[in-house]
Write a protein that holds these residues in place. Structure first.
Motif, short mmCIF file in Angstrom:
data_model
loop_
_atom_site.label_atom_id
_atom_site.label_comp_id
_atom_site.label_asym_id
_atom_site.label_seq_id
_atom_site.Cartn_x
_atom_site.Cartn_y
_atom_site.Cartn_z
N ALA A 15 29.67 -113.77 -113.44
CA ALA A 15 29.80 -113.42 -112.03
C ALA A 15 30.63 -112.15 -111.91
O ALA A 15 31.71 -112.03 -112.50
CB ALA A 15 30.46 -114.55 -111.27
N LEU A 16 30.11 -111.19 -111.15
CA LEU A 16 30.82 -109.94 -110.90
C LEU A 16 30.88 -109.73 -109.38
O LEU A 16 30.06 -109.03 -108.81
CB LEU A 16 30.09 -108.76 -111.56
CG LEU A 16 29.92 -108.82 -113.07
CD1 LEU A 16 29.06 -107.66 -113.55
CD2 LEU A 16 31.28 -108.76 -113.74
N VAL A 29 11.16 -109.52 -111.19
CA VAL A 29 12.08 -109.45 -110.07
C VAL A 29 11.32 -109.59 -108.77
O VAL A 29 10.33 -108.90 -108.55
CB VAL A 29 12.85 -108.10 -110.08
CG1 VAL A 29 13.76 -107.99 -108.87
CG2 VAL A 29 13.63 -107.94 -111.37
N THR A 89 16.22 -99.09 -110.28
CA THR A 89 17.68 -99.18 -110.34
C THR A 89 18.11 -100.23 -111.37
O THR A 89 19.25 -100.23 -111.81
CB THR A 89 18.30 -99.54 -108.98
OG1 THR A 89 17.90 -100.85 -108.59
CG2 THR A 89 17.90 -98.53 -107.91
N ILE A 90 17.16 -101.10 -111.76
CA ILE A 90 17.45 -102.12 -112.76
C ILE A 90 17.07 -101.62 -114.15
O ILE A 90 17.86 -101.67 -115.09
CB ILE A 90 16.69 -103.42 -112.43
CG1 ILE A 90 17.13 -103.95 -111.07
CG2 ILE A 90 16.90 -104.47 -113.53
CD1 ILE A 90 16.27 -105.07 -110.54
N ASP A 140 29.94 -110.27 -105.87
CA ASP A 140 28.75 -110.86 -105.24
C ASP A 140 27.49 -110.60 -106.06
O ASP A 140 26.38 -110.77 -105.57
CB ASP A 140 28.59 -110.34 -103.82
CG ASP A 140 28.36 -108.83 -103.77
OD1 ASP A 140 28.60 -108.15 -104.78
OD2 ASP A 140 27.95 -108.33 -102.70
N ARG A 141 27.65 -110.19 -107.31
CA ARG A 141 26.53 -109.92 -108.21
C ARG A 141 26.69 -110.71 -109.49
O ARG A 141 27.74 -111.28 -109.76
CB ARG A 141 26.45 -108.42 -108.54
CG ARG A 141 26.22 -107.57 -107.34
CD ARG A 141 26.23 -106.14 -107.68
NE ARG A 141 26.10 -105.35 -106.46
CZ ARG A 141 25.67 -104.14 -106.43
NH1 ARG A 141 25.36 -103.54 -107.55
NH2 ARG A 141 25.56 -103.50 -105.29
N PHE A 142 25.64 -110.71 -110.29
CA PHE A 142 25.67 -111.41 -111.57
C PHE A 142 25.18 -110.48 -112.67
O PHE A 142 24.27 -109.69 -112.46
CB PHE A 142 24.78 -112.66 -111.53
CG PHE A 142 25.28 -113.69 -110.58
CD1 PHE A 142 26.20 -114.63 -110.98
CD2 PHE A 142 24.84 -113.71 -109.26
CE1 PHE A 142 26.68 -115.59 -110.10
CE2 PHE A 142 25.30 -114.65 -108.37
CZ PHE A 142 26.23 -115.59 -108.79
N LEU A 143 25.80 -110.59 -113.84
CA LEU A 143 25.40 -109.83 -115.01
C LEU A 143 24.75 -110.80 -115.99
O LEU A 143 25.35 -111.81 -116.36
CB LEU A 143 26.61 -109.16 -115.66
CG LEU A 143 26.36 -108.47 -116.99
CD1 LEU A 143 25.41 -107.29 -116.81
CD2 LEU A 143 27.68 -108.02 -117.60
#
Length: 74
Positions: free
Chosen positions: A12-13, A32, A53-54, A15-18
């Motif tokens: 968890a980063l 996606v 962007t990914i 409000d995002r996830f790695l």
């Protein structure tokens, strides 16, 4: 989730996830989905722009775009 050949670590980063993959083949099979866009933004160009962007985009699902446009207009 798809069938992974090895483990994947999720961090968890804010409000995002790695997602950290240990096998390159698993990374190559990521799909996606982008939800809740206005119908006017649901285009191949927008999907490609967001996807880039990914990572490099290999394919944009035109059938999915048409289905999203129909849902957004109702």
């Amino acid at each position: 989730m798809w069938r992974l050949s090895t483990l994947v670590e999720v961090q968890a980063l804010g409000d995002r996830f790695l997602f950290i993959f240990t096998n390159e083949r698993d990374v190559a099979r990521i799909w996606v989905d982008i939800h809740d866009l206005l119908a006017t933004l649901t285009t191949s160009a927008t999907m490609r722009l967001v996807g880039e962007t990914i990572d490099p985009v290999l394919q944009v699902d035109e059938r999915g775009i048409m289905a999203a446009r129909t849902r957004n207009q109702n």
